[in-house]
Write an enzyme that holds these catalytic residues in place. Structure first.
Site, PDB file in Angstrom:
ATOM      1  CB  VAL A 107      12.199  -5.346   4.089  1.00 51.33           C
ATOM      2  CG1 VAL A 107      12.137  -5.515   5.590  1.00 51.33           C
ATOM      3  CG2 VAL A 107      11.890  -6.662   3.387  1.00 51.33           C
ATOM      4  CB  ALA A 121       9.770   0.136   2.056  1.00 49.95           C
ATOM      5  N   GLY A 122       7.701   1.529   4.475  1.00 48.94           N
ATOM      6  CA  GLY A 122       6.472   2.336   4.548  1.00 48.94           C
ATOM      7  C   GLY A 122       5.428   1.870   3.551  1.00 48.94           C
ATOM      8  CG  LEU A 123       6.319   0.605   0.177  1.00 50.16           C
ATOM      9  CD1 LEU A 123       7.225  -0.040  -0.873  1.00 50.16           C
ATOM     10  CD2 LEU A 123       5.431   1.664  -0.485  1.00 50.16           C
ATOM     11  CE  LYS A 176       0.564   1.711   4.391  1.00 53.22           C
ATOM     12  NZ  LYS A 176       1.798   2.380   4.481  1.00 53.22           N
ATOM     13  N   GLY A 222       4.977  -6.219   5.457  1.00 55.20           N
ATOM     14  CA  GLY A 222       4.762  -7.193   6.537  1.00 55.20           C
ATOM     15  C   GLY A 222       3.291  -7.297   6.892  1.00 55.20           C
ATOM     16  CG  ASP A 247      -0.526   0.279   8.039  1.00 53.79           C
ATOM     17  OD1 ASP A 247      -1.350   1.156   8.339  1.00 53.79           O
ATOM     18  OD2 ASP A 247       0.667   0.517   7.779  1.00 53.79           O
TER      19      ASP A 247
HETATM   20  O1  C5P Z   1       0.422  -0.792  14.658  1.00 51.71           O
HETATM   21  P1  C5P Z   1       1.824  -1.014  14.230  1.00 51.71           P
HETATM   22  O2  C5P Z   1       2.497  -2.126  14.984  1.00 51.71           O
HETATM   23  O3  C5P Z   1       1.985  -1.169  12.747  1.00 51.71           O
HETATM   24  O4  C5P Z   1       2.594   0.317  14.599  1.00 51.71           O
HETATM   25  C1  C5P Z   1       4.000   0.386  14.633  1.00 51.71           C
HETATM   26  C2  C5P Z   1       4.430   1.564  15.492  1.00 51.71           C
HETATM   27  O5  C5P Z   1       4.028   2.793  14.880  1.00 51.71           O
HETATM   28  C3  C5P Z   1       3.785   1.609  16.871  1.00 51.71           C
HETATM   29  O6  C5P Z   1       4.554   0.862  17.779  1.00 51.71           O
HETATM   30  C4  C5P Z   1       3.815   3.088  17.192  1.00 51.71           C
HETATM   31  O7  C5P Z   1       5.100   3.464  17.633  1.00 51.71           O
HETATM   32  C5  C5P Z   1       3.601   3.735  15.838  1.00 51.71           C
HETATM   33  N1  C5P Z   1       2.197   4.087  15.573  1.00 51.71           N
HETATM   34  C6  C5P Z   1       1.620   5.140  16.264  1.00 51.71           C
HETATM   35  N2  C5P Z   1       0.319   5.462  16.023  1.00 51.71           N
HETATM   36  C7  C5P Z   1      -0.412   4.797  15.108  1.00 51.71           C
HETATM   37  C8  C5P Z   1       0.158   3.723  14.378  1.00 51.71           C
HETATM   38  C9  C5P Z   1       1.480   3.405  14.637  1.00 51.71           C
HETATM   39  O8  C5P Z   1       2.266   5.777  17.093  1.00 51.71           O
HETATM   40  N3  C5P Z   1      -1.671   5.134  14.895  1.00 51.71           N
END
Ligand code: C5P
Length: 310
Positions: A100, A102-104, A11, A107, A141
């Protein structure tokens, strides 16, 4: 059925605005998420051995319990213990194409594919919203990656509303192989630097733009979409990684419709007028930055998430 193969698309974020802190430690967000046709291939197979095994063709990724695909399989075994006992263990093979860190959401999309694949192998009859609830336990995500397409996400990123899909639009995607951005680092740094304006800023340009970009998507107008793209994490990531800032400037100078960092980066994407323009832009970026560390892809926006291949 002994095995299923699924396509797990990446994405991009057309929009990412940080509204404020949440009591659970995360950030309150407004995001517009968009699936693209760059995708991993995931095979989920029943195993006679009573455990989860991950194989992956990219040595950068762990194959142990820390892999989010493993966590997705483990979640299914704990949520559906009777099915686990009945059907046995799981062999999961990941053919990695999405860069990996990459903000995409590479995972997250693999994890979404594992949830769907195990649900099918075990005949659980799970609905999309049941899969999304399971996905939210793994990452913000993951719920989006299940259904994909074009959606607005609020809350932590897990509250989804579908938008009209933006298909037949081409992008160039660029990522330096050697730069990996930690998502927690990007959000924590944003909090440290900008917390003083959290929640006070609802009349800001960004908050206005989220309505404008939704309107542009409803109108299916790529030029207007490009005009209102936004990402709050750019300022944090680009001040540490100047190569990423310079990469974005190269796209701007080549006259694309619009260009933006995706998620917590460091991938940069550029919206183009046609497939042909995207190929030309890719060629010209490569000429301007001959560094082989830079990966470049032409990709298309798509209207779906995880798809079953066989
Ligand atoms: O939810 P996910 O594990 O993908 O998020 C990774 C990290 O991104 C979280 O540990 C947090 O530090 C940050 N994050 C956040 N607020 C969000 C989504 C992600 O602070 N809404």
């Amino acid at each position: 059925m002994e095995s299923v193969t699924l396509i797990a698309p990446a994405k991009i974020n057309l929009y990412l605005e940080i509204i404020g802190n949440r009591s659970d430690g995360y950030h309150e967000l407004i995001m517009i998420l968009q699936s693209i046709d760059l995708a991993d291939k995931i095979n989920v197979q029943k195993s006679s051995i009573d455990r989860i095994r991950i194989r992956c063709d990219n040595p950068q990724l762990p194959t142990n319990k820390s892999n989010i695909a493993y966590k997705a399989a483990a979640l299914m075994t704990s949520e559906f213990p009777e099915a686990f006992v009945k059907h046995g263990g799981l062999n999961i093979t990941i053919n990695k194409h999405i860069p990996v860190s990459a903000g995409l959401a590479g995972g997250s999309s693999d994890a979404a594919a594992v949830l769907l694949g195990v649900g099918l192998l075990w005949n659980l009859g799970l609905t999309q919203s049941e899969l999304e609830i399971l996905g939210a336990k793994l990452g913000s995500d993951v719920p989006f990656c299940i259904g994909g397409g074009t959606a607005i996400a609020t809350g932590r990123g897990e509250q989804l509303s579908a938008l009209p899909s933006l298909e037949n639009i081409y992008i160039v995607l660029a990522k330096y192989r050697s730069i990996a951005v930690s998502t927690p680092w990007a959000y924590t740094t944003h909090r440290q630097e900008f917390e003083n304006i959290y929640n006070k800023d609802t009349q800001s340009l960004a908050a206005v733009h989220s309505r404008d970009i939704v309107k542009a998507i409803v109108n299916r107008d790529p030029k207007e979409v490009a005009q209102f793209m936004y990402n709050d994490l750019e300022k944090v990531v680009m001040s540490k990684y100047t190569l990423v800032l310079e990469l974005k400037e190269v796209f701007v100078n080549l006259g694309v419709l619009g260009t933006m960092m995706s998620g917590s980066g460091p991938s940069i994407f550029a919206l183009c007028e046609s497939k042909q323009q995207a190929e030309e832009i890719k060629y010209n970026v490569r000429k301007t930055i001959p560094n082989q560390d830079l990966e470049l892809f032409v990709s298309q926006l798509i209207g779906h998430g995880i798809q079953l291949v066989s």
